[in-house]
Motif scaffolding. Structure first.
Motif, PDB file in Angstrom:
ATOM      1  N   UNK A   1       0.849  -1.196   0.000  1.00 32.08           N
ATOM      2  CA  UNK A   1       0.000   0.000   0.000  1.00 32.08           C
ATOM      3  C   UNK A   1       0.882   1.243   0.000  1.00 32.08           C
ATOM      4  N   UNK A   2       0.531   2.255  -0.822  1.00 27.46           N
ATOM      5  CA  UNK A   2      -0.535   2.263  -1.829  1.00 27.46           C
ATOM      6  C   UNK A   2       0.012   1.874  -3.200  1.00 27.46           C
ATOM      7  N   UNK A   3      -0.825   1.219  -3.987  1.00 29.61           N
ATOM      8  CA  UNK A   3      -0.410   0.803  -5.323  1.00 29.61           C
ATOM      9  C   UNK A   3      -1.252   1.463  -6.419  1.00 29.61           C
ATOM     10  N   UNK A   4      -2.144   2.381  -6.018  1.00 31.05           N
ATOM     11  CA  UNK A   4      -2.989   3.103  -6.979  1.00 31.05           C
ATOM     12  C   UNK A   4      -3.382   4.436  -6.355  1.00 31.05           C
TER      13      UNK A   4
ATOM     14  N   UNK B   1      -7.900   1.953   2.552  1.00 28.53           N
ATOM     15  CA  UNK B   1      -6.983   3.084   2.543  1.00 28.53           C
ATOM     16  C   UNK B   1      -7.003   3.907   1.276  1.00 28.53           C
ATOM     17  N   UNK B   2      -7.899   3.578   0.346  1.00 33.87           N
ATOM     18  CA  UNK B   2      -7.929   4.318  -0.915  1.00 33.87           C
ATOM     19  C   UNK B   2      -9.043   5.371  -0.961  1.00 33.87           C
ATOM     20  N   UNK B   3      -9.866   5.448   0.069  1.00 34.17           N
ATOM     21  CA  UNK B   3     -10.877   6.504   0.201  1.00 34.17           C
ATOM     22  C   UNK B   3     -10.770   7.072   1.609  1.00 34.17           C
ATOM     23  N   UNK B   4     -10.350   8.335   1.702  1.00 34.55           N
ATOM     24  CA  UNK B   4     -10.125   8.989   2.993  1.00 34.55           C
ATOM     25  C   UNK B   4     -10.920  10.282   3.067  1.00 34.55           C
ATOM     26  N   UNK B   5     -11.051  10.806   4.268  1.00 36.50           N
ATOM     27  CA  UNK B   5     -11.810  12.033   4.493  1.00 36.50           C
ATOM     28  C   UNK B   5     -10.924  13.111   5.097  1.00 36.50           C
ATOM     29  N   UNK B   6     -10.972  14.305   4.511  1.00 36.95           N
ATOM     30  CA  UNK B   6     -10.456  15.483   5.198  1.00 36.95           C
ATOM     31  C   UNK B   6     -11.676  16.139   5.823  1.00 36.95           C
TER      32      UNK B   6
ATOM     33  N   UNK C   1      -3.927  -2.260  10.164  1.00 31.34           N
ATOM     34  CA  UNK C   1      -2.901  -1.558  10.935  1.00 31.34           C
ATOM     35  C   UNK C   1      -1.740  -1.092  10.068  1.00 31.34           C
ATOM     36  N   UNK C   2      -1.344  -1.909   9.098  1.00 32.79           N
ATOM     37  CA  UNK C   2      -0.221  -1.537   8.235  1.00 32.79           C
ATOM     38  C   UNK C   2      -0.557  -0.299   7.402  1.00 32.79           C
ATOM     39  N   UNK C   3      -1.808  -0.207   6.953  1.00 32.72           N
ATOM     40  CA  UNK C   3      -2.239   0.949   6.164  1.00 32.72           C
ATOM     41  C   UNK C   3      -2.273   2.198   7.038  1.00 32.72           C
ATOM     42  N   UNK C   4      -2.807   2.060   8.252  1.00 30.20           N
ATOM     43  CA  UNK C   4      -2.860   3.197   9.183  1.00 30.20           C
ATOM     44  C   UNK C   4      -1.450   3.686   9.491  1.00 30.20           C
ATOM     45  N   UNK C   5      -0.531   2.766   9.721  1.00 28.96           N
ATOM     46  CA  UNK C   5       0.849   3.147  10.023  1.00 28.96           C
ATOM     47  C   UNK C   5       1.480   3.893   8.852  1.00 28.96           C
ATOM     48  N   UNK C   6       1.211   3.414   7.629  1.00 28.71           N
ATOM     49  CA  UNK C   6       1.765   4.086   6.441  1.00 28.71           C
ATOM     50  C   UNK C   6       1.198   5.480   6.293  1.00 28.71           C
ATOM     51  N   UNK C   7      -0.089   5.624   6.510  1.00 31.13           N
ATOM     52  CA  UNK C   7      -0.726   6.938   6.383  1.00 31.13           C
ATOM     53  C   UNK C   7      -0.261   7.898   7.472  1.00 31.13           C
ATOM     54  N   UNK C   8      -0.112   7.401   8.686  1.00 28.33           N
ATOM     55  CA  UNK C   8       0.367   8.259   9.777  1.00 28.33           C
ATOM     56  C   UNK C   8       1.782   8.745   9.500  1.00 28.33           C
TER      57      UNK C   8
END
Length: 326
Positions: A31-34, A91-96, A267-274
């Protein structure tokens, strides 16, 4: 001892499936690959949209994939927030998101179907205060004059906001609650008509997000009475903070922007985004753009979960005081 043929076949099959599963995991793209979509629950041009676009540029550099802004306006940001709450937790749709849709909406309208538990908090992005202003015809130049004038004639004066149940509305109600004032709230359909009536002297007082009110304050078309926090904003050190005044001591209600995903993000996606968000917040280019808009960039070590819970409880008390429900 020789195992029965059926047992040998079953054992071989299990081993083959285990190897296939391991191979599939090894081949799964990291992640992320797109491209990642950042949903903003408002039309283009507002403070949340500006924050989302600035953050999107910074995150794209950190994640190494395009970050696309999708404006999903309506219901004070709630339609966009609902879209993210319903999205796949990949992890490909997030909110601000901002105060209105993240912490306030469910408190003031029964049509909001999501709660905080329907999101995975990733981190705070930025914040800025609101500002209490007076029209030139109101005849007040500071907080002392404002409080004295409104107290002398309960119910005579009105203040405007961008709508019922918005952060601006709740900030005005907090001023009333803290200072013991009685003013009528006038809800507008956005900041533009509110600005028109204040500048045109058809309304005595109003509440803006600082970035929206600053041009009119600098031009002298409205009078800044105070920002809605305990300390003065670094962007406007000449405007007093409402929390400095004895009648409003400790008042703290700003506009904030947070990055969230759907519930149950891996958890891996959250860690990458953080990690990507922390690097984005340190970017000089990102900080310069946000500060130019009147925002203070958040610290990457803020524990966002308890912060959001605390905000909900703070707004709940104001909503109960003002008896707001749509």
């Amino acid at each position: 001892m020789t195992l029965p043929r059926t047992v040998r076949l079953a054992t071989t099959l299990c081993a083959a499936l285990a190897l296939a599963g391991t191979a599939a995991l090894a081949q799964a793209p990291a992640y992320p690959s797109k491209p990642v979509t950042l949903v903003v629950g408002y039309p283009a041009g507002g403070s949340t949209d500006l924050t989302g676009r600035t953050l999107g540029e910074a995150l794209a550099k950190q994640l190494g994939v395009p970050v696309v802004i999708e404006n999903v306006g309506g219901a004070g940001g709630a339609i966009g927030a609902q879209k993210v709450a319903n999205a796949a937790p990949d992890g490909y749709t997030l909110l601000v998101g901002a105060n209105n849709e993240v912490a306030i909406s469910r408190l003031v309208t029964k049509t909001t179907r999501y709660e905080l538990k329907d999101f995975t908090p990733i981190g705070m992005v930025a914040s800025q205060p609101m500002v209490l202003v007076a029209s030139p015809s109101a005849g007040v130049k500071n907080l002392d004059e404002f409080i004295a004038k409104v107290k002398a004639a309960p119910g005579k004066y009105s203040y405007g906001s961008s709508g019922v149940g918005t952060g601006l509305h709740l900030a005005g109600e907090m001023v009333k609650q803290r200072a013991g004032l009685f003013m009528t709230h006038i809800p507008y359909r956005g900041v533009a008509p509110l600005t028109t009536d204040l500048i045109g002297n058809n309304l005595e007082f109003g509440v803006f997000v600082l970035s929206s009110g600053l041009p009119h304050i600098k031009s002298g078309k409205v009078v800044a009475l105070g920002t809605t926090e305990v300390k003065r904003s670094p962007m406007t050190p000449d405007i007093p903070a409402l929390g400095e005044h004895p009648a409003l001591k400790g008042m703290e209600i700003g506009t904030w922007f947070a990055l969230l995903g759907p519930a149950k993000l891996p958890e891996a996606v959250v860690a990458r985004l953080k990690s990507a968000l922390a690097e984005a917040l340190k970017s000089p280019e990102f900080r310069q753009k946000m500060e130019a808009s009147g925002s203070t960039v958040a610290s990457s070590n803020i524990d966002i979960g308890p912060f959001l819970q605390g905000e909900v409880e703070k707004y709940r008390k104001i909503v109960q005081f003002a008896k707001i429900e749509q």
